[in-house]
Scaffold this active site. Structure first.
Site, PDB file in Angstrom:
ATOM      1  N   THR A  11      -0.866  -3.272   7.245  1.00 12.65           N
ATOM      2  CA  THR A  11      -0.729  -4.711   7.061  1.00 12.65           C
ATOM      3  C   THR A  11      -1.590  -5.104   5.864  1.00 12.65           C
ATOM      4  OG1 THR A  11      -0.385  -4.866   9.425  1.00 12.65           O
ATOM      5  CG2 THR A  11      -0.775  -6.932   8.277  1.00 12.65           C
ATOM      6  N   HIS A  12      -1.256  -4.496   4.737  1.00 13.08           N
ATOM      7  CA  HIS A  12      -1.986  -4.743   3.508  1.00 13.08           C
ATOM      8  C   HIS A  12      -1.007  -5.267   2.463  1.00 13.08           C
ATOM      9  CE1 HIS A  12      -4.899  -1.291   4.930  1.00 13.08           C
ATOM     10  NE2 HIS A  12      -4.936  -2.343   5.711  1.00 13.08           N
ATOM     11  N   ASN A  13      -0.439  -6.416   2.741  1.00 16.21           N
ATOM     12  CA  ASN A  13       0.488  -7.049   1.795  1.00 16.21           C
ATOM     13  C   ASN A  13      -0.351  -7.857   0.819  1.00 16.21           C
ATOM     14  OD1 ASN A  13       1.332  -7.460   4.854  1.00 16.21           O
ATOM     15  ND2 ASN A  13       3.139  -6.763   3.748  1.00 16.21           N
ATOM     16  N   GLN A  58       0.883  -1.151   0.000  1.00 14.09           N
ATOM     17  CA  GLN A  58       0.000   0.000   0.000  1.00 14.09           C
ATOM     18  C   GLN A  58       0.924   1.204   0.000  1.00 14.09           C
ATOM     19  OE1 GLN A  58      -3.833  -0.772   1.465  1.00 14.09           O
ATOM     20  NE2 GLN A  58      -3.803   0.365  -0.435  1.00 14.09           N
TER      21      GLN A  58
END
Ligand SMILES: Cc1cc2nc3c(=O)[nH]c(=O)nc-3n(C[C@H](O)[C@H](O)[C@H](O)COP(=O)(O)OP(=O)(O)OC[C@H]3O[C@@H](n4cnc5c(N)ncnc54)[C@H](O)[C@@H]3O)c2cc1C
Ligand code: SF4
Lengths: 573, 258
Positions: free
Chosen positions: A502-504, A334
């Site tokens: 935590t947007h992998n 992100q």
């Protein structure tokens, strides 16, 4: 030697949102399911002492124990990757419910543009608009096909939002299940400012229940109390939708679901065509078990989904030099940055109060909602304000030029504790040939398996986008009329140290073509028909939205695929 | 005595919460505090708040704080830490500084916890110095960083002012801390003064603002200075209010059922 367990129809690796959704839906259909979770079991009672910023937000009580396993990182393949030894850029989930326990609950749907990003970009701007090396790819499914599944997730979780929607976001077949969250004075300021500028603000879709709600499974939950301890915390009221208070009780009630906590999966067993089960280690006793199954579901978050495929030698590993192979390809993240901070000297807001997904956003600069003809980047960002509860250790904003410690710092940080507002973009992240996941050659986890290695950096595309977005956030903040503003429009290299999101995404991406994707639109693996790889690992790129709404939709779609497969076998598309 | 009439015993706040949220759902709530509250978990009477001894002037008399002893530091380490954190967050007319808030004890207690020996971090070698974007990789534990860092502060003070750090004048202490912050005082190879200073600064803010259960933020005075209400059961009824609402803070202690 591993102890062999009796065979089951379905085994799920990882019991976060996705593991929970699949367990609930399949067990309701009468399918026996075993859920393996490396962490401990959890219940809402565990959060009775949860309003503790130090323990949960600063010491990451609910997150993965990095002493056992982490990832390694480098910006480019010329560097040596090093382990993320302590938490930084993102926070990994562990234990029943995974990150679903300590997420914010901001539950967006990706845009129709996202699912057909390649075709639509070429259609509007021509092929040349896509720079060399950018691996833009359609998802093999359209927004309209996914719409019923979006709703399914929203209905189970009780997502709140406005009835009226701007046509800039995907059309809904049904309204949100619950009313929007309360509109606070801060949100009103943002709404007025953005409307004046001609934009289209709307309340952030929220998984923090705006009102008491009973979902189609008959689960009733109480309304959010705006307690301000949401992101990084579990909800002591069960008001935040998480797997433990929504889908897992449903799975448990069927009698068809068996949860095995403290079970760390280390291998997917297979013969090159089909999987026959998994091997796991009991993390307490160290004993190894083999769990045979007809269907293996990987729901162990992006990194372990990809890592288990690579360590088990299932699927074709991606080679960034040739561009061939697929497992590990299209890792995205992100792009955050370009926020505008306003200091309101003579005002005070109740900033200590808030909820994880209390906020407003404008979609005007997200996706392809604006003309990119004369811009040096594709896609965009959601621009938003949020009121999640400003906790005192982490939030000490001071105007530029203030010392970082000492008397003056104390004075200014106290002065601005309750009157600093931020408008920030949450930017998309597009795939490049040289951004990928593979196995680290040096560092290993507690079970002797190589760590996942991330090779990723921000590109000019991202820097241009952030510069553009910063001009918009500044414009909005000015309209909100603060005493002074701080804006940063520069994006440095990707740095693993500061928390970003935590947007992998990516690494086991979906698509219509087996040569460029790992799974089909039911998240069924092209190279092993009885393996489903579920998660944001399936995203070919990341949008300017939080991922879980879309991930949840894909999980419900995967359930249909798994059910079909259990009936008739073979590839379900 | 604000302490007494604003102190909400757990059972009262929880009943209020049930009222606000309309959460007395007939048996349908799964787990959670609400379920617990209904099931009687918090119905037990909280004891009356302990009487606060007062002096004739109405001032609270000093009561021994048994939490204020060291688990890790030596006396001299405690004194250097105390002197340093007080300069980072000094006492002024807005309220107490780090020393009075118990920050040095907070740091001591943290160092004695698993966090002091980097308990939940990846500790497998090789330790290689990478790029700045890859983080500051220390091969030694935080406890050792502190041992060496405090020696470095003391040595620098002796060298520059021929005096121990706690005995320096405020501006001299600030000069030493500034050198540390800039990295001009080296702690040990690989661990620059800057990263030790940053650790010290972070710990100071934690000690000022963490729940008082950890030994800092004494009597919630850190919170009071910035009008932070600690943790409350519900803010639903103030969310739409235009004016700022000041509340007497509550700590986790207030949520323990007796
Ligand atoms: C602080 C924070 C805030 C967030 N806020 C938002 C938000 O507002 N909106 C949004 O859309 N998203 C948000 N997210 C992201 C969201 O939490 C994730 O997208 C979502 O929870 C992912 O679900 P998952 O089931 O794929 O993975 P996870 O929740 O990570 O679950 C995976 C599970 O698998 C287990 N597991 C892993 N490896 C193994 C193994 N080898 N064997 C056995 N078990 C294993 C893990 O222990 C874990 O429990 C946030 C995340 C964080 C950390
Ligand atoms: S803000 Fe609301 S949803 Fe979030 S933890 Fe608090 S009560 Fe639960």
């Amino acid at each position: 030697m591993a102890t062999k367990m009796p065979k089951v129809p379905v085994v799920i690796v990882g019991m976060g949102w996705l593991g929970g959704i699949i367990a609930a839906e399949l067990s309701k259909q009468g399918v026996k399911v075993v859920g393996l979770e490396r962490g401990k079991p959890r219940a809402t009672e565990d959060y009775y002492m949860v309003h503790d910023e130090l323990r949960y937000a600063m010491r990451y009580d609910l997150m993965q124990d990095l002493s056992k396993e982490t990832i390694t990182f480098r910006n480019t393949s010329k560097m040596t990757a090093l382990p993320m030894r302590s938490y930084g850029s993102f926070l990994l989930g562990e234990g029943l419910g995974g990150s679903g326990i300590h997420w914010n609950g901001q539950t967006f749907r990706f845009l129709p543009y996202d699912f057909e990003i390649h075709s639509k970009t070429v259609e509007r701007y021509g092929k040349k608009k896509i720079p060399d090396g950018m691996l833009l790819q359609d998802w093999g499914i359209t927004y309209d096909e996914l719409e019923p599944y979006f709703y399914k997730f929203e209905e189970v979780a009780g997502i709140s939002g406005e009835q009226e929607q701007t046509p800039m976001v995907g059309k809904r077949s049904k309204p949100f299940p619950t009313k929007p969250m309360l509109k606070t004075p801060i949100l009103k300021m943002f709404e007025d400012a953005t409307k004046k500028l001609g934009y289209h603000p709307y309340m952030m879709p929220s998984a923090n229940l705006s009102e008491q709600y009973t979902n189609p499974d008959g689960i009733t939950r109480a309304a959010c109390q705006y307690c301000g301890y949401c992101e990084r915390f579990g909800c002591e009221y069960g008001a935040k939708a998480d797997p433990v208070v929504t889908v897992l009780p449903v799975a448990n009630k069927t009698g068809n679901f068996e949860l095995r906590p403290y079970s760390n999966v280390v291998e997917v067993l297979h013969d090159g065509k089909k999987a026959s089960g998994v091997v796991y280690v009991n993390t307490v006793t160290g004993e190894r078990y083999e769990q045979p199954a007809d269907v293996v579901i990987l729901a162990s978050y992006v990194f372990n989904n990809v890592r288990l495929l690579l360590t088990s030698k299932l699927g074709k590993p991606y080679d960034p030099k040739t561009g061939k192979g697929v497992v590990g390809k299209n890792y995205c993240y992100q792009t955050n940055g370009g926020s505008a901070t306003g200091f309101f000297d003579d005002k005070e807001f109740n900033l200590y109060a808030g909820a994880g997904s209390l906020g407003m956003e404008i979609p005007d600069f997200n996706g392809d909602n604006f003309d990119h003809t004369n811009l040096n980047f594709l896609h965009g960002a959601g621009i938003r304000i949020s009121q999640t509860g400003q906790r005192p250790i982490a939030t000490n904003p001071v105007p530029k030029g203030t010392p970082t410690w000492g008397a003056e710092f104390k004075k200014q940080s106290l002065k601005y504790a309750n009157n600093t507002l931020t408008v920030s973009p949450q930017g998309s992240s597009l795939p490049w040939q040289h951004h990928y996941l593979d196995l680290d050659p040096t560092f290993k986890d507690a079970y002797g398996l190589p760590l996942m290695r991330i090779t990723f950096d921000f590109e000019d595309q991202d820097r241009e986008m952030i510069k553009f977005m910063a001009s918009k956030t500044e414009e909005i903040m000015k309209e909100m009329n603060p005493t002074s503003i701080g804006v940063s429009n520069k994006l440095g290299p990707y740095n693993i140290v500061p928390y970003q999101s935590t947007h992998n995404t990516g690494g086991a991406i979906m698509g219509a073509d087996p040569s460029t994707s790992v799974v089909n639109s039911y998240l069924q693996m092209w190279d092993a028909e009885n393996v489903f790889v579920v998660g944001a690992s399936a995203f070919p790129h990341n949008s300017g939205y939080n991922p879980t709404g879309t991930v949840g939709a894909l999980a419900y779609r995967a359930v249909d695929g798994i059910a079909k497969y259990l009936k008739s076998g073979g590839m379900v598309v | 005595m604000a302490e007494q009439h604003n102190h909400q015993p757990p059972d009262r706040s929880r009943r209020q919460f049930l009222k606000y949220s309309g959460a007395a759902i007939s048996g349908a709530v799964i787990g959670g505090v609400i379920g617990g509250a209904i099931a009687g978990g918090f119905k037990k009477k909280a004891p009356a708040p302990a009487p606060t001894p007062t002096t004739p002037g109405g001032q609270a008399a000093a009561v021994a704080d048994y939490n204020q002893a060291t688990m890790y530091f030596t006396q001299s380490q405690l004194q250097i830490t105390q002197a340093a954190v007080e300069r980072i967050f000094p006492k002024d007319d807005l309220g107490p500084g780090a020393a009075e808030l118990g920050v040095a004890y907070y740091i001591d207690h943290q160092l004695a916890s698993p966090w002091g020996i980097n308990g939940r971090e990846y500790r497998t070698g090789p330790y290689v110095k990478g790029e700045a974007t890859q983080g500051d990789y220390q091969s030694i534990h935080r406890t050792e960083v502190f041992n060496l860092g405090l020696i470095a502060i003391q040595d620098a003070s002796m060298k520059k002012y021929n005096n121990k750090f706690p005995d320096l004048a405020d501006d001299q202490k600030d000069a030493i801390l500034t050198l540390l912050e800039k990295g001009d005082i080296e702690v040990i190879n690989g661990i620059t003064g800057t990263s030790f200073f940053n650790l010290l600064r972070t710990l100071t803010l934690e000690g000022v603002y963490a729940d008082p259960l950890y030994g800092g933020n004494k009597n919630m005075q850190g919170w009071k200075m910035r009008k932070y209400p600690g943790n409350q059961m519900s803010y639903t009824n103030i969310m739409e209010k235009a004016e700022f609402v000041t509340m007497e803070p509550m700590s986790l202690r207030d949520h323990i059922a007796h």
